[in-house]
Design a protein around this motif. Structure first.
Motif, short mmCIF file in Angstrom:
data_model
loop_
_atom_site.label_atom_id
_atom_site.label_comp_id
_atom_site.label_asym_id
_atom_site.label_seq_id
_atom_site.Cartn_x
_atom_site.Cartn_y
_atom_site.Cartn_z
N ARG A 86 -14.00 10.10 -1.79
CA ARG A 86 -14.37 8.62 -2.57
C ARG A 86 -13.37 7.62 -2.57
O ARG A 86 -12.22 8.08 -3.49
CB ARG A 86 -15.20 9.00 -3.75
N PHE A 87 -13.49 6.65 -1.89
CA PHE A 87 -12.57 5.71 -2.24
C PHE A 87 -13.08 4.42 -3.02
O PHE A 87 -14.19 4.59 -3.26
CB PHE A 87 -12.28 4.82 -0.56
N THR A 88 -12.03 3.78 -3.40
CA THR A 88 -12.26 2.40 -4.04
C THR A 88 -11.65 1.46 -3.64
O THR A 88 -10.62 1.37 -2.53
CB THR A 88 -11.85 2.53 -5.66
N VAL A 114 0.79 -1.19 0.03
CA VAL A 114 -0.19 0.04 -0.16
C VAL A 114 1.00 1.20 0.05
O VAL A 114 1.68 1.51 0.92
CB VAL A 114 -0.96 -0.03 1.22
N ARG A 125 -9.19 -0.40 -4.87
CA ARG A 125 -7.86 -0.04 -4.76
C ARG A 125 -7.03 0.80 -3.89
O ARG A 125 -5.99 0.83 -4.10
CB ARG A 125 -7.91 0.59 -6.41
N SER A 126 -8.02 1.49 -3.05
CA SER A 126 -7.31 2.56 -2.11
C SER A 126 -6.48 1.84 -1.23
O SER A 126 -5.23 2.27 -0.62
CB SER A 126 -8.33 3.12 -1.52
N GLY A 127 -6.76 0.62 -1.06
CA GLY A 127 -5.97 -0.34 0.09
C GLY A 127 -6.29 -0.05 1.40
O GLY A 127 -6.62 -1.14 2.04
N VAL A 128 -6.33 1.32 1.92
CA VAL A 128 -6.99 1.57 3.07
C VAL A 128 -7.78 2.74 2.92
O VAL A 128 -7.50 3.57 2.27
CB VAL A 128 -5.73 1.81 4.29
N PHE A 161 -3.98 6.73 -0.34
CA PHE A 161 -3.22 5.66 -0.26
C PHE A 161 -3.69 4.79 -1.69
O PHE A 161 -4.78 5.08 -2.07
CB PHE A 161 -3.39 4.89 0.74
N MET A 162 -2.86 3.90 -2.13
CA MET A 162 -3.33 2.84 -3.20
C MET A 162 -2.59 1.60 -3.07
O MET A 162 -1.56 1.61 -2.78
CB MET A 162 -3.02 3.45 -4.40
N THR A 163 -3.20 0.38 -3.21
CA THR A 163 -2.42 -0.85 -3.44
C THR A 163 -1.96 -1.00 -4.87
O THR A 163 -2.35 -0.88 -5.89
CB THR A 163 -3.59 -1.88 -3.16
N GLU A 175 -10.17 4.66 -11.62
CA GLU A 175 -10.24 5.62 -10.38
C GLU A 175 -9.81 5.01 -9.03
O GLU A 175 -10.03 3.80 -8.93
CB GLU A 175 -11.46 6.07 -10.29
N VAL A 176 -8.79 5.65 -8.45
CA VAL A 176 -8.13 5.10 -7.26
C VAL A 176 -9.01 5.95 -5.99
O VAL A 176 -9.24 5.43 -5.19
CB VAL A 176 -6.83 5.35 -7.16
N PHE A 177 -9.13 7.27 -6.21
CA PHE A 177 -9.37 8.00 -5.29
C PHE A 177 -10.08 9.56 -5.73
O PHE A 177 -9.17 9.80 -6.62
CB PHE A 177 -8.52 8.35 -4.28
N SER A 178 -11.19 10.10 -5.14
CA SER A 178 -11.46 11.32 -5.51
C SER A 178 -12.14 12.08 -4.44
O SER A 178 -12.41 11.59 -3.40
CB SER A 178 -12.40 11.24 -6.72
#
Lengths: 108, 162
Positions: B113-115, A19, B117-120, A78-80, A59-62
């Motif tokens: 907004r998370f997805t 992460v 993929r955000s992991g945490v 964060f992103m994995t 999309e990861v975050f917005s």
């Protein structure tokens, strides 16, 4: 708005499944629409209202931002890391301007 | 030196954007009584927005770690972090977190907004607080459940102009 400068900090490399932390900052006054000028007139709102981060197009975050977000808005999230690729960051201004920045990530 | 591209949007308007725009209209309509001239929002205003946005789902306590300074010397830039306890898998993740400031002229601060993929489900930013007040975080999970956390911040110098 002129003179807006986005800055992004992401790791260059990551292990698969790790992460990773993403930090962004963009220079912008974020005029809240609550302030008055010396004549007592309300200064119209002009802020960045939307921020988006994608990785390889997904999309990861917005975020939606309102007038209460501080000047030079900062965003950390964060992103994995699953595969190598490109982050694309987009900021949308009330005046219709769009500011973008990219960053590469290599996954080992 | 970062590259800045200034463009105006020419892509066709999608259904999602129309819906989002309609949503902004609703929020704007709800915010009319709070327009400049009125000193600040109240806890009831925040509750009303939450009830409208989350379809009346009763917010539960827990799962949200809302990190704020106890005392903010400068209300213009108050750090705020949220971390939600979630596995962040495709079946069970945090969809969004909204931050509200009960004592600001306009209570909405931000929505993240998370997805999966955000992991945490963790994010930080900086906000303006007009004065000492409660800050509220409302998280919506992928199963539709809603969680809420509230914390007071003492502000030495307010940060909403004037």
């Amino acid at each position: 708005m002129a003179g807006v400068r986005p800055r992004v900090r992401v790791p260059k490399e990551a292990a698969k499944g790790e992460v990773v932390e993403i930090k962004t900052l963009i220079s912008h006054q974020m005029e809240s629409g609550q302030r008055r000028d010396s004549k007592g007139e309300i200064i119209p709102r002009q802020i960045i209202n939307t921020f988006t981060c994608t990785f390889n197009g997904d999309e990861v975050f917005s975020a939606d931002w309102h007038g209460a977000i501080s000047a030079n808005p900062y965003m950390q999230f964060f992103m994995t890391a699953e595969e190598s690729g490109t982050f694309e960051f987009t900021w949308k201004d009330d005046d219709g301007s769009v500011y973008t920045e990219t960053a590469e990530l290599t996954v080992n | 030196m970062a590259q800045v591209r200034l463009t105006t949007r020419t892509v066709p308007v999608t259904r999602r954007e129309i819906l989002r725009f309609a949503g902004i209209g609703l929020i704007a309509a709800a915010a009319v009584p709070l327009a400049p001239g009125r000193a600040s929002a109240t806890a009831d205003d925040v509750s009303a927005i939450v009830a409208e946005r989350f379809g009346g789902a009763e917010p539960k306590e827990g799962r949200i770690d809302l990190v704020l300074p106890e005392i903010a010397e400068n209300g213009n830039t108050v750090p705020v972090s949220v971390r939600i306890d979630s596995p962040m898998t495709t079946n069970d993740y945090v969809k969004s977190v909204s931050i509200f400031a009960e004592g600001n002229p306009l209570p909405e601060v931000a929505t993240f907004r998370f997805t999966p993929r955000s992991g945490v489900a963790e994010a930080s930013t900086r906000m303006r607080l007009a004065g000492t007040q409660n800050v509220v975080a409302v998280a919506q999970m992928s199963d539709g459940s809603v969680y809420m956390a509230k914390k007071e911040v003492k502000v030495t110098i307010g940060g909403c102009g004037g």
